[in-house]
Design a protein around this motif. Structure first.
Motif, PDB file in Angstrom:
ATOM      1  N   LEU A 262       6.046   2.762  -4.807  1.00 42.82           N
ATOM      2  CA  LEU A 262       6.616   2.328  -2.966  1.00 42.82           C
ATOM      3  C   LEU A 262       7.702   1.825  -2.481  1.00 42.82           C
ATOM      4  O   LEU A 262       8.553   3.059  -1.655  1.00 42.82           O
ATOM      5  N   LEU A 263       7.980   0.528  -3.327  1.00 43.04           N
ATOM      6  CA  LEU A 263       8.895  -0.189  -2.534  1.00 43.04           C
ATOM      7  C   LEU A 263      10.677   0.542  -2.791  1.00 43.04           C
ATOM      8  O   LEU A 263      11.417   0.870  -2.105  1.00 43.04           O
ATOM      9  N   THR A 264       9.838   1.215  -4.027  1.00 44.01           N
ATOM     10  CA  THR A 264      11.334   2.108  -4.245  1.00 44.01           C
ATOM     11  C   THR A 264      11.766   3.027  -3.232  1.00 44.01           C
ATOM     12  O   THR A 264      13.160   3.560  -2.873  1.00 44.01           O
ATOM     13  N   ASN A 265      10.806   4.143  -3.124  1.00 45.67           N
ATOM     14  CA  ASN A 265      10.184   4.904  -2.381  1.00 45.67           C
ATOM     15  C   ASN A 265      11.026   4.639  -0.839  1.00 45.67           C
ATOM     16  O   ASN A 265      12.105   5.939  -0.507  1.00 45.67           O
ATOM     17  N   ALA A 266      10.541   3.726  -0.567  1.00 42.45           N
ATOM     18  CA  ALA A 266      10.835   3.217   0.962  1.00 42.45           C
ATOM     19  C   ALA A 266      13.136   2.920   1.125  1.00 42.45           C
ATOM     20  O   ALA A 266      13.826   3.626   1.656  1.00 42.45           O
TER      21      ALA A 266
ATOM     22  N   ARG B 122      10.505  -2.470   5.847  1.00 41.08           N
ATOM     23  CA  ARG B 122      10.032  -3.244   6.945  1.00 41.08           C
ATOM     24  C   ARG B 122       8.402  -4.410   6.697  1.00 41.08           C
ATOM     25  O   ARG B 122       8.889  -5.174   7.479  1.00 41.08           O
ATOM     26  N   GLU B 123       7.809  -3.599   5.857  1.00 39.50           N
ATOM     27  CA  GLU B 123       7.151  -4.533   5.088  1.00 39.50           C
ATOM     28  C   GLU B 123       6.070  -3.466   4.440  1.00 39.50           C
ATOM     29  O   GLU B 123       5.724  -2.974   4.260  1.00 39.50           O
ATOM     30  N   LEU B 124       5.201  -4.766   3.765  1.00 34.95           N
ATOM     31  CA  LEU B 124       4.129  -4.601   3.104  1.00 34.95           C
ATOM     32  C   LEU B 124       3.627  -5.542   2.551  1.00 34.95           C
ATOM     33  O   LEU B 124       3.421  -6.092   3.860  1.00 34.95           O
TER      34      LEU B 124
ATOM     35  N   GLU C  65       0.228  -1.236   1.343  1.00 31.45           N
ATOM     36  CA  GLU C  65       0.906  -0.021   2.367  1.00 31.45           C
ATOM     37  C   GLU C  65       1.760  -1.098   2.371  1.00 31.45           C
ATOM     38  O   GLU C  65       2.476  -2.049   2.763  1.00 31.45           O
ATOM     39  N   VAL C  66       3.628   0.100   2.801  1.00 34.42           N
ATOM     40  CA  VAL C  66       4.482   0.067   2.719  1.00 34.42           C
ATOM     41  C   VAL C  66       5.114   0.734   4.242  1.00 34.42           C
ATOM     42  O   VAL C  66       5.257   2.233   3.764  1.00 34.42           O
ATOM     43  N   HIS C  67       5.334   0.045   5.029  1.00 33.57           N
ATOM     44  CA  HIS C  67       5.685   0.569   6.109  1.00 33.57           C
ATOM     45  C   HIS C  67       7.783   0.420   6.345  1.00 33.57           C
ATOM     46  O   HIS C  67       8.029  -0.027   5.968  1.00 33.57           O
ATOM     47  N   ASP C  68       8.082   1.578   6.743  1.00 35.21           N
ATOM     48  CA  ASP C  68       9.527   1.887   6.820  1.00 35.21           C
ATOM     49  C   ASP C  68       9.483   1.823   8.337  1.00 35.21           C
ATOM     50  O   ASP C  68       9.227   2.849   9.197  1.00 35.21           O
TER      51      ASP C  68
ATOM     52  N   THR D 284       0.215   9.345   3.740  1.00 33.40           N
ATOM     53  CA  THR D 284       1.128   8.274   4.595  1.00 33.40           C
ATOM     54  C   THR D 284       0.087   8.570   6.182  1.00 33.40           C
ATOM     55  O   THR D 284      -0.881   9.328   6.569  1.00 33.40           O
ATOM     56  N   HIS D 285       0.919   7.338   7.175  1.00 30.99           N
ATOM     57  CA  HIS D 285       0.557   7.888   8.260  1.00 30.99           C
ATOM     58  C   HIS D 285       1.328   7.608   8.969  1.00 30.99           C
ATOM     59  O   HIS D 285       2.017   5.977   8.918  1.00 30.99           O
ATOM     60  N   THR D 286       2.413   8.076   9.372  1.00 33.36           N
ATOM     61  CA  THR D 286       3.384   7.671  11.106  1.00 33.36           C
ATOM     62  C   THR D 286       2.131   6.941  12.542  1.00 33.36           C
ATOM     63  O   THR D 286       1.478   7.309  12.501  1.00 33.36           O
ATOM     64  N   TYR D 287       3.240   6.456  13.174  1.00 33.84           N
ATOM     65  CA  TYR D 287       3.129   5.865  14.408  1.00 33.84           C
ATOM     66  C   TYR D 287       5.037   5.665  14.538  1.00 33.84           C
ATOM     67  O   TYR D 287       5.997   5.290  14.138  1.00 33.84           O
ATOM     68  N   GLY D 288       4.890   5.770  15.923  1.00 31.00           N
ATOM     69  CA  GLY D 288       5.971   5.488  16.589  1.00 31.00           C
ATOM     70  C   GLY D 288       7.162   6.145  16.093  1.00 31.00           C
ATOM     71  O   GLY D 288       7.613   6.963  15.802  1.00 31.00           O
ATOM     72  N   ASP D 289       7.975   4.831  15.784  1.00 30.27           N
ATOM     73  CA  ASP D 289       9.261   5.071  14.943  1.00 30.27           C
ATOM     74  C   ASP D 289       9.383   5.064  13.613  1.00 30.27           C
ATOM     75  O   ASP D 289      10.384   4.717  12.670  1.00 30.27           O
ATOM     76  N   GLY D 290       7.785   4.799  12.486  1.00 29.92           N
ATOM     77  CA  GLY D 290       7.498   4.692  11.637  1.00 29.92           C
ATOM     78  C   GLY D 290       6.827   4.832  10.788  1.00 29.92           C
ATOM     79  O   GLY D 290       6.036   5.986  11.688  1.00 29.92           O
ATOM     80  N   LYS D 291       6.590   5.025   9.150  1.00 31.61           N
ATOM     81  CA  LYS D 291       5.043   5.034   8.507  1.00 31.61           C
ATOM     82  C   LYS D 291       4.711   4.140   7.918  1.00 31.61           C
ATOM     83  O   LYS D 291       5.741   2.958   7.871  1.00 31.61           O
TER      84      LYS D 291
END
Length: 147
Positions: free
Chosen positions: A33-37, A45-47, A59-62, A96-103
Motif C-alpha cells: 500500500l505504501l509503494t502504491n501511494a 500522507r498518513e498510515l 489505511e494509507v492516506h494520500d 478505497t474511500h475518497t474525501y476532500g483532496d485525498g483518499k
C-alpha cells in the motif's frame, strides 16, 4: 517504506501480535500500500493501523482522489501491476474511500483471537507531541501519525 514497516512491526509487537500467522501478511500489505501511494499518488500522507480484537485495518492516506486501477492480468516476470493483486490475496477485504483532496486505500485482515487488551489506533508518522520523522508513512491501531 522502511519506516512504515518498522512502525507496523513495533505496533504488532506492542499488541502481542508479532509472530502470528497474520504478522508477515500485515507487513507485506503495508509495504504494498505504501509503494502504491509512492508510485501513483505523490506518497503517503498518513498510515493508520486499527485493531478491534477481530480485525486489523491498514489505511494509507494520500493526496489524490484518483482510485487505484486493478489490472486484470499482470504479466508474470514483468515488474509492476502486481500490487493490488497481492493486496487482494493477502487481505480479507480491501477498498478505497475518497474525501476532500485525498483518499485512503485500506485493507483488513481477520486477526487471531486476542486477549482482552484495549483496541488502539496507532498512526505514523507520530503527532507533534511524539517525535517522528516527517518523511515516514505509517500509523498503527489507535494511534495516528501524519506523513
Amino acid at each position: 517504506m522502511a519506516k512504515g514497516r518498522d512502525f507496523t512491526r513495533q505496533a504488532l509487537q506492542d499488541w502481542g501480535w508479532d509472530g502470528t500467522e497474520t504478522s508477515e501478511d500485515t507487513l507485506l500489505l503495508v509495504s504494498e500500500l505504501l509503494t502504491n501511494a509512492s508510485l501513483h499518488s505523490n506518497g503517503c500522507r498518513e498510515l493508520v493501523l486499527t485493531a478491534d480484537g477481530a480485525t486489523l485495518r491498514i489505511e494509507v492516506h494520500d493526496g489524490t482522489t484518483a482510485i487505484p486501477v486493478h489490472h486484470s492480468a499482470p504479466q508474470p516476470g514483468i515488474p509492476g501491476g502486481h500490487g493490488l493483486h497481492i493486496v487482494e490475496r493477502l487481505s480479507d477485504r480491501w477498498g478505497t474511500h475518497t474525501y476532500g483532496d485525498g483518499k485512503a486505500v485500506w485493507a483488513e485482515i481477520e486477526t487471531p483471537a486476542r486477549s482482552s487488551r484495549p483496541a488502539r489506533t496507532p498512526t505514523w508518522p507520530q503527532q507533534p507531541a511524539q517525535a517522528a520523522p516527517t518523511d515516514a508513512q505509517p500509523t498503527a491501531a489507535a494511534e495516528k501519525h501524519g506523513v
